[in-house]
Design a protein around this motif. Structure first.
Motif, PDB file in Angstrom:
ATOM      1  N   VAL A   1       0.790  -1.066  -0.107  1.00 41.14           N
ATOM      2  CA  VAL A   1       0.022  -0.044  -0.099  1.00 41.14           C
ATOM      3  C   VAL A   1       0.989   1.422   0.023  1.00 41.14           C
ATOM      4  O   VAL A   1       0.600   2.224  -0.557  1.00 41.14           O
ATOM      5  N   ALA A   2       2.127   1.149   0.543  1.00 40.33           N
ATOM      6  CA  ALA A   2       2.905   2.330   0.619  1.00 40.33           C
ATOM      7  C   ALA A   2       3.516   2.664  -0.676  1.00 40.33           C
ATOM      8  O   ALA A   2       3.506   3.815  -1.018  1.00 40.33           O
ATOM      9  N   ILE A   3       3.791   1.314  -1.557  1.00 34.15           N
ATOM     10  CA  ILE A   3       4.368   1.697  -2.929  1.00 34.15           C
ATOM     11  C   ILE A   3       2.928   2.519  -3.751  1.00 34.15           C
ATOM     12  O   ILE A   3       3.574   3.456  -4.312  1.00 34.15           O
ATOM     13  N   SER A   4       1.852   2.133  -3.459  1.00 32.70           N
ATOM     14  CA  SER A   4       0.607   2.775  -4.258  1.00 32.70           C
ATOM     15  C   SER A   4       0.623   4.290  -3.631  1.00 32.70           C
ATOM     16  O   SER A   4       0.235   5.132  -4.532  1.00 32.70           O
ATOM     17  N   ALA A   5       0.922   4.435  -2.432  1.00 30.61           N
ATOM     18  CA  ALA A   5       0.903   5.879  -2.025  1.00 30.61           C
ATOM     19  C   ALA A   5       1.994   6.707  -2.435  1.00 30.61           C
ATOM     20  O   ALA A   5       1.497   7.893  -2.447  1.00 30.61           O
ATOM     21  N   TYR A   6       3.054   6.289  -2.443  1.00 26.86           N
ATOM     22  CA  TYR A   6       4.206   7.120  -2.727  1.00 26.86           C
ATOM     23  C   TYR A   6       4.524   6.979  -4.239  1.00 26.86           C
ATOM     24  O   TYR A   6       5.642   7.791  -4.700  1.00 26.86           O
TER      25      TYR A   6
ATOM     26  N   LYS B   1     -10.758   1.130  -4.028  1.00 27.25           N
ATOM     27  CA  LYS B   1     -11.431   0.199  -2.995  1.00 27.25           C
ATOM     28  C   LYS B   1     -10.403   0.257  -2.027  1.00 27.25           C
ATOM     29  O   LYS B   1      -9.489   0.988  -1.961  1.00 27.25           O
ATOM     30  N   LYS B   2     -10.800  -0.503  -0.760  1.00 25.65           N
ATOM     31  CA  LYS B   2      -9.707  -0.591   0.495  1.00 25.65           C
ATOM     32  C   LYS B   2      -8.603  -1.303  -0.080  1.00 25.65           C
ATOM     33  O   LYS B   2      -8.727  -2.619  -0.096  1.00 25.65           O
ATOM     34  N   LYS B   3      -7.425  -0.567  -0.262  1.00 28.38           N
ATOM     35  CA  LYS B   3      -6.085  -1.264  -0.745  1.00 28.38           C
ATOM     36  C   LYS B   3      -5.676  -2.387   0.175  1.00 28.38           C
ATOM     37  O   LYS B   3      -5.091  -3.416  -0.201  1.00 28.38           O
ATOM     38  N   GLY B   4      -5.836  -1.882   1.373  1.00 28.71           N
ATOM     39  CA  GLY B   4      -5.458  -3.090   2.573  1.00 28.71           C
ATOM     40  C   GLY B   4      -5.782  -4.369   2.525  1.00 28.71           C
ATOM     41  O   GLY B   4      -5.236  -5.238   2.369  1.00 28.71           O
ATOM     42  N   SER B   5      -7.219  -4.346   2.396  1.00 26.13           N
ATOM     43  CA  SER B   5      -7.828  -5.786   1.942  1.00 26.13           C
ATOM     44  C   SER B   5      -7.518  -6.420   0.885  1.00 26.13           C
ATOM     45  O   SER B   5      -6.922  -7.474   0.750  1.00 26.13           O
ATOM     46  N   TYR B   6      -7.103  -5.884  -0.348  1.00 23.39           N
ATOM     47  CA  TYR B   6      -6.710  -6.384  -1.509  1.00 23.39           C
ATOM     48  C   TYR B   6      -5.370  -6.884  -1.641  1.00 23.39           C
ATOM     49  O   TYR B   6      -4.990  -8.147  -1.826  1.00 23.39           O
ATOM     50  N   MET B   7      -4.340  -5.999  -0.949  1.00 20.48           N
ATOM     51  CA  MET B   7      -3.057  -6.224  -0.745  1.00 20.48           C
ATOM     52  C   MET B   7      -2.635  -7.535   0.223  1.00 20.48           C
ATOM     53  O   MET B   7      -1.691  -8.165   0.191  1.00 20.48           O
ATOM     54  N   ALA B   8      -3.428  -7.399   1.306  1.00 28.04           N
ATOM     55  CA  ALA B   8      -3.412  -8.368   2.485  1.00 28.04           C
ATOM     56  C   ALA B   8      -3.883  -9.890   1.612  1.00 28.04           C
ATOM     57  O   ALA B   8      -3.013 -10.794   2.075  1.00 28.04           O
ATOM     58  N   LEU B   9      -4.633  -9.823   0.871  1.00 32.27           N
ATOM     59  CA  LEU B   9      -5.247 -11.222   0.281  1.00 32.27           C
ATOM     60  C   LEU B   9      -4.185 -11.698  -0.609  1.00 32.27           C
ATOM     61  O   LEU B   9      -3.786 -12.726  -0.560  1.00 32.27           O
TER      62      LEU B   9
END
Length: 405
Positions: A128-133, A338-346
């Motif tokens: 998610v940090a990659i997407s954020a930065y 969407k909520k990136k945390g849930s997608y990247m957690a999966l």
């Protein structure tokens, strides 16, 4: 030569300062992860566990990874990627040092589980940090830069780890792991400021859709489980193959495994930039990576020549260089809005599940049927994964047509 050099440097341009800092932190963290590549050897040689017991212990490794990835994704959506990464790095520093204490089967299972619970909270947070930065057009190269840091760390880690084992013993690896995790956590707090994030600027959350209700994404995740199942063999059963069949010692095993990270460090970024300029989609690049990894196992069964170990590692490395960045890019693009945390957690959990079943199954397959049969099974799984990705490609094309109507 100068043109080639300039082209190489050009593949790194356009990335944000925060991505470079995140890469530095990741490099320091991963350079110290020396226990993981030698874990199967530590358990068999130092603690005298059987292959079947090692398989079950490594299943707890994967189970902890699943739990940690889920917690990491949940925390990322709740408190943000920055705090989640800091908690993971500093917390895992303590757990890695304590991992040398247990010496019975069940205490080691518990220790491995707890270590991975804390350590793998980092994975969805860093995605998610990659997407954020990073900007959307630089996502794949940003992912690649993080992977370069990981693999540069892994290229040095196993080689240095082999020397530490030879001169100090396995206990030294746990201390190095703990210290480097702590250093990485402190650098995160010092260098990377959370307010620098540009998260959700490009793609604000417009849907509450769960990753578990996205059937196309679930099919993709299943193929990633298969890919991870194949890939983890190079870090559990493959070192045993090197030692038992080709009589390599820990130092030479470390060098051979370090070759993987060195090649990735030197060639992955230019390769990714080249592939980005082709007409191949992210999904087709994942298919190509799948194919090359499957071939790497086939090659090991074709000859007893020791040089085939290097050739097989080259095929795996190129496949890995292609499959991982583009699969990550596909997952990030699917999570937009969407909520990136849930997608990247999966996405992270897919590889954690591979750890649960991949190591254990690989150990049991080798124990009951031998290395050659096991490598053919890996080739078969690669073929299945490729076919499923082709089905997914057709499914996505239909989705695009339906949306455009």
């Amino acid at each position: 030569m100068n043109k080639l050099y300039q082209s190489y440097l050009g593949s790194f341009t356009g990335l944000r300062k925060e991505i470079w800092l995140l890469s530095l932190i990741t490099l320091i963290n991963r350079a110290g992860t020396m226990v993981i590549p030698f874990l199967s050897l530590y358990l068999t040689k130092s603690l005298d566990f059987s292959l079947e017991q090692v398989g079950w212990i490594l299943s707890f490794f994967g189970l902890g990874s699943v739990t940690g990835s889920w917690i990491g994704g949940w925390l990322t959506d709740k408190i943000g990627h920055y705090r989640t990464m800091a908690i993971s790095l500093i917390g895992s520093s303590l757990f890695f040092v304590l991992l040398q204490v247990p010496d019975t089967f069940w205490t080691i299972c518990l220790g491995i589980y707890l270590v991975m619970c804390v350590a793998d909270m980092f994975r969805p947070a860093v995605f998610v940090a990659i997407s954020a930065y990073s900007k959307p057009q630089n996502r794949t190269r940003s992912v690649t830069l993080i992977r370069l840091a990981i693999n540069l760390g892994f290229s040095a880690g196993p080689a240095v780890g082999g020397l530490i084992i030879a001169h100090i013993g396995y206990g030294g690896l746990f201390w190095v792991d703990g210290i480097t995790c702590l250093i990485a956590g402190l650098l995160l707090l010092k260098l990377l400021h959370p307010k620098k994030s540009v998260e959700e600027v490009e793609a604000p959350i417009t849907s509450s859709q769960s990753a578990f209700s996205d059937r196309s994404y679930l099919l993709f995740i299943f193929t990633m489980i298969l890919f991870g199942f194949i890939f983890v063999q190079y870090f559990s059963t493959m070192p045993l193959f090197y030692a038992e069949v080709h009589q390599l010692d820990e130092f030479h095993i470390g060098l051979l495994m370090g070759l993987n990270g060195l090649i990735i460090f030197l060639f992955e970024m230019p390769l990714i930039k080249y592939l980005e300029n082709t007409k191949l989609s992210a999904l087709m690049n994942v298919i190509l990576g799948f194919l090359l990894c499957g071939i790497s196992f086939l090659l090991l069964n074709l000859t007893g020549w020791i040089g085939i170990l290097i050739v097989g590692m080259l095929f795996l490395t190129i496949g890995e260089m292609i499959a991982f960045p583009f699969s990550n890019t596909f997952a990030l693009s699917r999570s937009d809005g969407k909520k990136k945390g849930s997608y990247m957690a999966l996405y992270s959990i897919a590889f954690s599940i591979s750890h649960i079943f991949g190591h254990n199954s690989g150990m049991h397959l080798i124990g009951n049927f031998g290395f050659a049969f096991t490598w053919y099974i890996m080739l078969g799984l690669a073929i299945i994964g490729i076919l499923l990705l082709l089905i997914l490609r057709k499914k996505l094309e239909k989705e695009t047509i339906e949306i455009s109507r």
